[in-house]
Design a protein around this motif. Sequence first.
Motif, PDB file in Angstrom:
ATOM      1  N   ASN A  91       0.745  -1.370  -0.025  1.00 42.38           N
ATOM      2  CA  ASN A  91       0.078   0.132   0.066  1.00 42.38           C
ATOM      3  C   ASN A  91       0.991   1.320  -0.210  1.00 42.38           C
ATOM      4  O   ASN A  91       0.666   2.170  -0.752  1.00 42.38           O
ATOM      5  CB  ASN A  91      -1.032  -0.086   1.158  1.00 42.38           C
ATOM      6  CG  ASN A  91      -2.292  -0.505   0.822  1.00 42.38           C
ATOM      7  OD1 ASN A  91      -2.787  -0.297  -0.147  1.00 42.38           O
ATOM      8  ND2 ASN A  91      -2.947  -1.343   1.870  1.00 42.38           N
ATOM      9  N   LEU A  92       1.875   1.054   0.886  1.00 42.46           N
ATOM     10  CA  LEU A  92       2.831   2.374   1.184  1.00 42.46           C
ATOM     11  C   LEU A  92       3.512   2.903  -0.252  1.00 42.46           C
ATOM     12  O   LEU A  92       3.855   3.928  -0.842  1.00 42.46           O
ATOM     13  CB  LEU A  92       3.701   2.265   2.027  1.00 42.46           C
ATOM     14  CG  LEU A  92       2.880   2.262   3.691  1.00 42.46           C
ATOM     15  CD1 LEU A  92       4.065   2.093   4.593  1.00 42.46           C
ATOM     16  CD2 LEU A  92       2.010   3.577   3.789  1.00 42.46           C
ATOM     17  N   VAL A  93       4.133   1.597  -0.862  1.00 38.27           N
ATOM     18  CA  VAL A  93       4.933   1.551  -2.092  1.00 38.27           C
ATOM     19  C   VAL A  93       4.059   2.107  -3.164  1.00 38.27           C
ATOM     20  O   VAL A  93       4.309   2.771  -4.010  1.00 38.27           O
ATOM     21  CB  VAL A  93       5.523   0.584  -2.440  1.00 38.27           C
ATOM     22  CG1 VAL A  93       6.353   0.545  -3.701  1.00 38.27           C
ATOM     23  CG2 VAL A  93       6.681   0.250  -1.379  1.00 38.27           C
ATOM     24  N   LYS A  94       2.781   1.609  -3.159  1.00 45.76           N
ATOM     25  CA  LYS A  94       1.932   1.982  -4.298  1.00 45.76           C
ATOM     26  C   LYS A  94       1.591   3.462  -4.368  1.00 45.76           C
ATOM     27  O   LYS A  94       1.293   4.281  -5.079  1.00 45.76           O
ATOM     28  CB  LYS A  94       0.611   1.089  -4.465  1.00 45.76           C
ATOM     29  CG  LYS A  94      -0.180   1.322  -5.338  1.00 45.76           C
ATOM     30  CD  LYS A  94      -1.594   0.211  -5.782  1.00 45.76           C
ATOM     31  CE  LYS A  94      -2.157   0.306  -6.755  1.00 45.76           C
ATOM     32  NZ  LYS A  94      -3.472  -0.382  -6.963  1.00 45.76           N
ATOM     33  N   ASN A  95       1.240   4.075  -3.114  1.00 50.89           N
ATOM     34  CA  ASN A  95       1.156   5.406  -2.849  1.00 50.89           C
ATOM     35  C   ASN A  95       2.161   6.396  -3.367  1.00 50.89           C
ATOM     36  O   ASN A  95       1.974   7.311  -4.004  1.00 50.89           O
ATOM     37  CB  ASN A  95       0.595   5.646  -1.388  1.00 50.89           C
ATOM     38  CG  ASN A  95      -0.719   5.160  -1.082  1.00 50.89           C
ATOM     39  OD1 ASN A  95      -1.721   5.073  -1.869  1.00 50.89           O
ATOM     40  ND2 ASN A  95      -1.356   5.429   0.225  1.00 50.89           N
ATOM     41  N   ALA A  96       3.287   5.682  -2.939  1.00 45.90           N
ATOM     42  CA  ALA A  96       4.386   6.697  -3.414  1.00 45.90           C
ATOM     43  C   ALA A  96       4.532   6.603  -5.024  1.00 45.90           C
ATOM     44  O   ALA A  96       4.955   7.604  -5.724  1.00 45.90           O
ATOM     45  CB  ALA A  96       5.723   5.706  -2.852  1.00 45.90           C
ATOM     46  N   ALA A  97       4.320   5.188  -5.520  1.00 46.40           N
ATOM     47  CA  ALA A  97       4.547   5.200  -7.076  1.00 46.40           C
ATOM     48  C   ALA A  97       3.388   6.193  -7.674  1.00 46.40           C
ATOM     49  O   ALA A  97       3.923   6.794  -8.713  1.00 46.40           O
ATOM     50  CB  ALA A  97       4.352   4.043  -7.478  1.00 46.40           C
ATOM     51  N   GLU A  98       2.482   6.306  -7.139  1.00 47.22           N
ATOM     52  CA  GLU A  98       1.247   6.988  -7.769  1.00 47.22           C
ATOM     53  C   GLU A  98       1.582   8.519  -7.668  1.00 47.22           C
ATOM     54  O   GLU A  98       1.051   9.437  -8.175  1.00 47.22           O
ATOM     55  CB  GLU A  98      -0.373   6.657  -7.085  1.00 47.22           C
ATOM     56  CG  GLU A  98      -0.702   5.225  -7.816  1.00 47.22           C
ATOM     57  CD  GLU A  98      -1.922   4.727  -6.872  1.00 47.22           C
ATOM     58  OE1 GLU A  98      -2.266   5.415  -5.841  1.00 47.22           O
ATOM     59  OE2 GLU A  98      -2.701   3.751  -7.181  1.00 47.22           O
ATOM     60  N   ALA A  99       2.206   8.802  -6.462  1.00 51.25           N
ATOM     61  CA  ALA A  99       2.470  10.301  -6.139  1.00 51.25           C
ATOM     62  C   ALA A  99       3.520  10.680  -6.992  1.00 51.25           C
ATOM     63  O   ALA A  99       3.495  11.654  -7.574  1.00 51.25           O
ATOM     64  CB  ALA A  99       2.884  10.384  -4.763  1.00 51.25           C
TER      65      ALA A  99
END
Length: 384
Positions: free
Chosen positions: A258-266
Amino acid sequence: MTEKSMIQESAEAASDLSMAVLNAIQNPVILVDENGHVAFANWEAESFFGASASHLARHDISAFIPFGSPLLTLIEQVRERRAPVNEYRVDLSSPRLGADKLVDLYVAPVLSQPGSVVIVFQERSMADKIDRQLTHRAAARSVTGLASMLAHEIKNPLSGIRGAAQLLETSANDEDRALTRLICDETDRIVSLVDRMEVFSDERPVDRVPLNIHSVLDHVKAVAKAGFARNIKISENYDPSLPSVYANRDQLVQVFLNLVKNAAEAIGDRPEGEIMLTTAYRPGIRLSVAGTREKISLPLEFCVHDNGPGVPSDLLPHLFDPFITTKTNGSGLGLALVAKIIGGHGGIVECDSQHSRTTFRVLMPASKGRAADDVTPMTKGTTA
């Protein structure tokens, strides 16, 4: 000028610079010598204690803080262990210092002066973040009740609505068939949302074992590189001596995905976008347990950094609340679930964000056992 005088002048200049630096710090800083006297106080400390540095130096530190203050115990602990300690929410309220004087303390030994310690007082720090964590956990509990209600009260009527729409579709013309298909699609979307929220109502105990966090992060990185972050650089800076964490592997994978995906989307399509995974040991962080005097240590720090645009400042305090999102099609449940899982493991999660630098920091207790999946940890600074 002789060599001796030049050395003396250089030492005096260095001393003046050190004083200037300490006085520029916006937190009270004092040096307590081996006899308990305040040997140094910066300008903020003079203001904090309401006394000049020369007046402070003539008295024992106990004369300026409440009787029986835990600060005195901390000083003795640091002298004995010769290691720094952090303490949060220490109450220094007194007629001298004022009411409601809650501070965070950092106490560290001065190795070159045995028995002396440096104390940094901070009136706003980790305590505020822990308060937010309690809010996040309360929000997660409210979502738990809401999820249970939704599953029972909404999914059954939705099944009826969808079934009726399918019956109408068989006898409808093309124009009306498009409307019945819209009803089916929207009910399916609501059911999917309710299914996601049902995760919050699952209070069954989970199996936990000592885990090597680097094995978990390597798995998350491999999944990310094969999918949503295939065009983003992911680097690591791991502490190879880190002890294992007592946790459920699948849930930790879910958290960091979840955290890495949020970072990638940001980061999006930014050409210089980068995600960094870091691990570290922070022995000074302790969290009070509600209803008891017990404090649990949270020395394991796992971070996901990104150089995206950052989180809006007005959103930051509510980032882990349910239904809070900056994404156009986001549900706002991902970070709320992260907070629930980490809270269930006895840890906390927090976010620090500014332009081009956002950090999600997970703090967790260490396991006393050996990691079940113990492998040779990644070396520091490897990239991919």
